[in-house]
Design a protein around this motif. Structure first.
Motif, PDB file in Angstrom:
ATOM      1  N   PRO A  22       0.839  -1.190   0.000  1.00 50.21           N
ATOM      2  CA  PRO A  22       0.000   0.000   0.000  1.00 50.21           C
ATOM      3  C   PRO A  22       0.877   1.243   0.000  1.00 50.21           C
ATOM      4  CG  PRO A  22       0.160  -0.890   2.219  1.00 50.21           C
ATOM      5  CD  PRO A  22       1.019  -1.752   1.345  1.00 50.21           C
ATOM      6  N   SER A  23       1.628   1.407  -1.081  1.00 47.77           N
ATOM      7  CA  SER A  23       2.580   2.530  -1.083  1.00 47.77           C
ATOM      8  C   SER A  23       2.192   3.578  -2.118  1.00 47.77           C
ATOM      9  CB  SER A  23       4.002   2.011  -1.329  1.00 47.77           C
ATOM     10  OG  SER A  23       4.030   1.233  -2.489  1.00 47.77           O
ATOM     11  N   GLY A  24       0.947   3.551  -2.581  1.00 44.13           N
ATOM     12  CA  GLY A  24       0.488   4.541  -3.560  1.00 44.13           C
ATOM     13  C   GLY A  24      -0.650   3.937  -4.331  1.00 44.13           C
ATOM     14  N   ARG A  25      -1.209   4.684  -5.276  1.00 41.69           N
ATOM     15  CA  ARG A  25      -2.339   4.143  -6.038  1.00 41.69           C
ATOM     16  C   ARG A  25      -1.860   3.005  -6.930  1.00 41.69           C
ATOM     17  NH1 ARG A  25      -7.272   6.648  -5.425  1.00 41.69           N
ATOM     18  NH2 ARG A  25      -7.740   6.263  -7.614  1.00 41.69           N
ATOM     19  N   LEU A  26      -2.643   1.942  -6.964  1.00 46.11           N
ATOM     20  CA  LEU A  26      -2.236   0.800  -7.790  1.00 46.11           C
ATOM     21  C   LEU A  26      -2.316   1.153  -9.270  1.00 46.11           C
ATOM     22  CD1 LEU A  26      -3.806  -2.222  -5.888  1.00 46.11           C
ATOM     23  CD2 LEU A  26      -1.622  -1.081  -5.559  1.00 46.11           C
ATOM     24  N   HIS A  27      -1.407   0.570 -10.059  1.00 47.19           N
ATOM     25  CA  HIS A  27      -1.301   0.951 -11.467  1.00 47.19           C
ATOM     26  C   HIS A  27      -1.452  -0.257 -12.393  1.00 47.19           C
ATOM     27  CE1 HIS A  27       2.798  -0.613 -11.259  1.00 47.19           C
ATOM     28  NE2 HIS A  27       3.031   0.160 -10.214  1.00 47.19           N
ATOM     29  N   LEU A  28      -1.389   0.032 -13.692  1.00 47.93           N
ATOM     30  CA  LEU A  28      -1.621  -1.022 -14.686  1.00 47.93           C
ATOM     31  C   LEU A  28      -0.588  -2.148 -14.587  1.00 47.93           C
ATOM     32  CD1 LEU A  28      -2.521   1.121 -17.863  1.00 47.93           C
ATOM     33  CD2 LEU A  28      -4.057   0.141 -16.134  1.00 47.93           C
ATOM     34  N   GLY A  29       0.620  -1.820 -14.153  1.00 50.87           N
ATOM     35  CA  GLY A  29       1.650  -2.856 -13.954  1.00 50.87           C
ATOM     36  C   GLY A  29       1.205  -3.824 -12.865  1.00 50.87           C
ATOM     37  N   ASN A  30       0.701  -3.293 -11.756  1.00 49.99           N
ATOM     38  CA  ASN A  30       0.200  -4.145 -10.673  1.00 49.99           C
ATOM     39  C   ASN A  30      -0.962  -4.999 -11.175  1.00 49.99           C
ATOM     40  OD1 ASN A  30       0.461  -1.259  -8.561  1.00 49.99           O
ATOM     41  ND2 ASN A  30       1.878  -2.974  -8.602  1.00 49.99           N
ATOM     42  N   TYR A  31      -1.821  -4.381 -11.970  1.00 51.49           N
ATOM     43  CA  TYR A  31      -3.016  -5.103 -12.417  1.00 51.49           C
ATOM     44  C   TYR A  31      -2.657  -6.264 -13.342  1.00 51.49           C
ATOM     45  CZ  TYR A  31      -7.407  -6.466 -14.351  1.00 51.49           C
ATOM     46  OH  TYR A  31      -8.476  -7.241 -14.729  1.00 51.49           O
ATOM     47  N   PHE A  32      -1.992  -5.959 -14.455  1.00 51.60           N
ATOM     48  CA  PHE A  32      -1.731  -7.031 -15.429  1.00 51.60           C
ATOM     49  C   PHE A  32      -0.663  -8.004 -14.928  1.00 51.60           C
ATOM     50  CE2 PHE A  32      -3.740  -3.874 -18.224  1.00 51.60           C
ATOM     51  CZ  PHE A  32      -4.756  -4.682 -18.724  1.00 51.60           C
ATOM     52  N   GLY A  33       0.333  -7.467 -14.197  1.00 50.95           N
ATOM     53  CA  GLY A  33       1.417  -8.328 -13.717  1.00 50.95           C
ATOM     54  C   GLY A  33       0.967  -9.250 -12.588  1.00 50.95           C
ATOM     55  N   ALA A  34       0.027  -8.793 -11.767  1.00 51.27           N
ATOM     56  CA  ALA A  34      -0.292  -9.586 -10.577  1.00 51.27           C
ATOM     57  C   ALA A  34      -1.788  -9.710 -10.289  1.00 51.27           C
ATOM     58  CB  ALA A  34       0.425  -8.971  -9.368  1.00 51.27           C
ATOM     59  N   PHE A  86      -2.550 -10.439   0.719  1.00 51.58           N
ATOM     60  CA  PHE A  86      -2.407  -9.511   1.848  1.00 51.58           C
ATOM     61  C   PHE A  86      -1.852  -8.172   1.395  1.00 51.58           C
ATOM     62  CE2 PHE A  86       1.634 -11.497   1.400  1.00 51.58           C
ATOM     63  CZ  PHE A  86       1.362 -12.859   1.387  1.00 51.58           C
ATOM     64  N   ILE A  87      -2.257  -7.160   2.146  1.00 49.69           N
ATOM     65  CA  ILE A  87      -1.821  -5.792   1.878  1.00 49.69           C
ATOM     66  C   ILE A  87      -0.619  -5.563   2.785  1.00 49.69           C
ATOM     67  CG2 ILE A  87      -2.552  -3.381   1.902  1.00 49.69           C
ATOM     68  CD1 ILE A  87      -5.505  -4.505   1.801  1.00 49.69           C
ATOM     69  N   VAL A  88       0.569  -5.483   2.177  1.00 46.42           N
ATOM     70  CA  VAL A  88       1.795  -5.597   2.978  1.00 46.42           C
ATOM     71  C   VAL A  88       2.211  -4.242   3.565  1.00 46.42           C
ATOM     72  CG1 VAL A  88       2.553  -7.731   1.888  1.00 46.42           C
ATOM     73  CG2 VAL A  88       3.281  -5.584   0.903  1.00 46.42           C
ATOM     74  N   ASN A  89       1.529  -3.884   4.645  1.00 46.63           N
ATOM     75  CA  ASN A  89       1.812  -2.584   5.262  1.00 46.63           C
ATOM     76  C   ASN A  89       3.139  -2.572   6.024  1.00 46.63           C
ATOM     77  OD1 ASN A  89       0.624  -4.261   7.145  1.00 46.63           O
ATOM     78  ND2 ASN A  89      -0.681  -2.702   8.057  1.00 46.63           N
ATOM     79  N   TYR A  90       3.592  -3.729   6.554  1.00 45.93           N
ATOM     80  CA  TYR A  90       4.934  -3.748   7.165  1.00 45.93           C
ATOM     81  C   TYR A  90       5.981  -3.433   6.082  1.00 45.93           C
ATOM     82  CZ  TYR A  90       3.412  -6.453  11.389  1.00 45.93           C
ATOM     83  OH  TYR A  90       2.834  -6.904  12.551  1.00 45.93           O
ATOM     84  N   HIS A  91       5.814  -4.069   4.927  1.00 45.80           N
ATOM     85  CA  HIS A  91       6.775  -3.803   3.842  1.00 45.80           C
ATOM     86  C   HIS A  91       6.734  -2.342   3.415  1.00 45.80           C
ATOM     87  CE1 HIS A  91       6.929  -8.278   2.954  1.00 45.80           C
ATOM     88  NE2 HIS A  91       8.192  -7.914   2.836  1.00 45.80           N
ATOM     89  N   ALA A  92       5.516  -1.778   3.361  1.00 39.37           N
ATOM     90  CA  ALA A  92       5.393  -0.395   2.879  1.00 39.37           C
ATOM     91  C   ALA A  92       6.087   0.597   3.814  1.00 39.37           C
ATOM     92  CB  ALA A  92       3.922  -0.028   2.722  1.00 39.37           C
ATOM     93  N   LEU A  93       6.242   0.207   5.091  1.00 37.47           N
ATOM     94  CA  LEU A  93       6.923   1.108   6.033  1.00 37.47           C
ATOM     95  C   LEU A  93       8.366   1.412   5.614  1.00 37.47           C
ATOM     96  CD1 LEU A  93       5.931  -0.030   9.654  1.00 37.47           C
ATOM     97  CD2 LEU A  93       5.507   2.194   8.611  1.00 37.47           C
ATOM     98  N   THR A  94       8.919   0.546   4.758  1.00 30.82           N
ATOM     99  CA  THR A  94      10.282   0.825   4.278  1.00 30.82           C
ATOM    100  C   THR A  94      10.311   2.113   3.460  1.00 30.82           C
ATOM    101  OG1 THR A  94       9.987  -0.556   2.299  1.00 30.82           O
ATOM    102  CG2 THR A  94      10.977  -1.624   4.211  1.00 30.82           C
ATOM    103  N   MET A 139      -6.505   1.070   2.899  1.00 33.76           N
ATOM    104  CA  MET A 139      -7.925   0.909   2.589  1.00 33.76           C
ATOM    105  C   MET A 139      -8.151   0.993   1.076  1.00 33.76           C
ATOM    106  SD  MET A 139      -8.840   0.143   5.482  1.00 33.76           S
ATOM    107  CE  MET A 139     -10.556  -0.214   5.183  1.00 33.76           C
ATOM    108  N   ASP A 140      -7.364   1.830   0.403  1.00 31.91           N
ATOM    109  CA  ASP A 140      -7.483   1.940  -1.055  1.00 31.91           C
ATOM    110  C   ASP A 140      -7.209   0.604  -1.748  1.00 31.91           C
ATOM    111  OD1 ASP A 140      -8.311   4.496  -1.499  1.00 31.91           O
ATOM    112  OD2 ASP A 140      -6.294   5.347  -1.683  1.00 31.91           O
ATOM    113  N   VAL A 141      -6.174  -0.095  -1.285  1.00 32.22           N
ATOM    114  CA  VAL A 141      -5.846  -1.380  -1.926  1.00 32.22           C
ATOM    115  C   VAL A 141      -7.006  -2.360  -1.723  1.00 32.22           C
ATOM    116  CG1 VAL A 141      -4.293  -3.370  -1.942  1.00 32.22           C
ATOM    117  CG2 VAL A 141      -3.345  -1.073  -1.719  1.00 32.22           C
ATOM    118  N   ALA A 142      -7.586  -2.352  -0.516  1.00 25.28           N
ATOM    119  CA  ALA A 142      -8.716  -3.259  -0.247  1.00 25.28           C
ATOM    120  C   ALA A 142      -9.880  -2.931  -1.192  1.00 25.28           C
ATOM    121  CB  ALA A 142      -9.146  -3.142   1.207  1.00 25.28           C
ATOM    122  N   LEU A 143     -10.173  -1.660  -1.326  1.00 27.77           N
ATOM    123  CA  LEU A 143     -11.253  -1.241  -2.237  1.00 27.77           C
ATOM    124  C   LEU A 143     -10.954  -1.679  -3.663  1.00 27.77           C
ATOM    125  CD1 LEU A 143     -12.039   2.436  -1.142  1.00 27.77           C
ATOM    126  CD2 LEU A 143     -13.668   0.557  -1.274  1.00 27.77           C
TER     127      LEU A 143
END
Ligand code: TYM
Length: 344
Positions: free
Chosen positions: A26-38, A54-62, A75-79
């Motif tokens: 959850p490090s920003g708005r999801l994009h077309l790379g995220n969509y088609f790639g995963a 899972f929405i990797v908020n521990y990872h995003a803290l980096t 919450m955006d990623v969940a939506l």
């Protein structure tokens, strides 16, 4: 009465059950790379197999160190997932930090991987090459990712090509743990496989490099109207004049069109490129229309879901509870195998 999920039931009786596991930052708005790639693979696969996303908020803290922003992006990623077709009746969608045991498993894994191996990590090396000072979270990022995958007994990990190295580290850690702490005929961790589809392994951004938040070259899945138009119009093209024939395969616009158009439409557009008299402006307009059509339903669904934050929270809470139960049962076996005494 709901129909039984026959393929999953068959799976559950199979000792080599496929368990699909994947995460998204959850490090920003999801994009077309995220969509088609995963994400598209996540949606396809969760109908067929047991799946944990899972929405990797521990990872995003980096990288995200603003509490409000991290909450909002989470919450955006969940939506986004729910709008794009994730069905909570079929699989688990949850927030990584709702299963804090992953950090415990990561700690155990730290002792099974060399610092040198982590220093050769692509994301870590990138930061250093850019002259930035990476934090220890970034160095250890792949180990937490391995814990994410292995704590649910994951066997199949749908990701884009940029995650290949992380899955290799995960595989090595599973094997290393099994060799160190388990008998040969009773390994604790399955060794997972990456699921990377060739044609979507690297989706290009508006500048032709891999689409990535850190390059600022993304087109958001839920961008629309002027924002979307501006991004599509900014796709970098060469300066071949409008009248001249063009090579679709060398064009950043066509590279994106391919993911939205069916074969017949692609062939028709490619033909126009080659014939001449078809400018990059035409191609961009075409792409804009294709994106609007492709995501129209998901956009409408997202707007509805935005009005139902309690429902979204319920989905995450349920997913988290189920994932926690699974993970905690597994951790008992991990602790027993490693000799970590538990007194409760
Ligand atoms: P993240 O959030 O950077 O990316 C999420 C997924 O999107 C894919 N992706 C792409 N695929 C093709 N072309 C692109 N341009 C593109 N950009 C992003 C990524 O490959 C990824 O699959 N480390 C992971 C998050 C993670 C994870 C996990 C993944 C944490 N734990 C366990 C799988 C299993 C990441 O950074 O994702």
């Amino acid at each position: 009465m709901e129909a039984p999920h026959t393929s999953k039931e068959a799976d559950a009786q199979n000792p080599e059950q496929t368990i699909v596991v994947s995460g998204i930052q959850p490090s920003g708005r999801l994009h077309l790379g995220n969509y088609f790639g995963a994400i598209r693979q996540h949606i396809d696969l969760h109908q067929q197999h047991e799946a944990y996303y899972f929405i990797v908020n521990y990872h995003a803290l980096t990288s995200v160190q603003d509490a409000d922003l991290l909450r909002e992006h989470t919450m955006d990623v969940a939506l986004d997932y729910l709008a794009l077709g994730f069905d909570p009746e079929e699989a688990h969608l949850f927030i990584q930090s709702d299963v804090p045991a992953v950090t415990e498993l990561a700690w155990i894994f730290y002792n099974l991987v060399s610092v040198g191996r982590l220093e050769r990590g692509v994301a870590y090396k990138d930061k250093i090459e850019q002259g930035l000072t990476p934090n220890a979270g970034l160095l250890n990022y792949p180990v937490l990712q391995a814990a994410d995958i292995l704590i649910y007994g994951g066997t199949l990990v749908p990701v884009g090509a940029d995650q290949k190295q992380h899955i290799e580290i995960t595989r090595d850690l599973a094997q290393r743990f099994n060799q160190t702490f388990c008998s040969e005929d009773d390994p604790l961790f399955p060794v997972p496989e990456a699921h990377i589809l060739d044609d979507v392994a690297v989706i290009p951004g508006v500048d032709g490099r891999k689409m990535s938040k850190s390059y600022g070259n993304t087109i958001g899945i839920f961008d629309e109207g002027k924002t979307l138009k501006k991004k599509v119009m900014s796709i970098v093209t060469d300066s071949t004049p409008l009248d001249e024939p063009k090579d679709p395969e060398a064009c950043n616009v066509f590279a994106l069109i391919k993911h939205f158009a069916d074969d017949a439409k692609q062939a028709e557009i490619a033909e126009q490129y080659r014939a001449g008299g078809y400018g990059y402006g035409h191609a961009k307009k075409e792409l804009l229309g294709l994106i609007d059509d492709y995501f129209a339903e998901a956009r409408a669904r997202r707007k509805e879901l935005e009005q139902r934050p309690d429902y979204v929270m319920d989905v995450l809470r349920d997913g988290g509870r189920q994932a926690r139960e699974q993970a905690y049962a597994f951790m008992e076996r991990v602790r027993a195998a490693t000799g970590l005494v538990t007194t409760y």
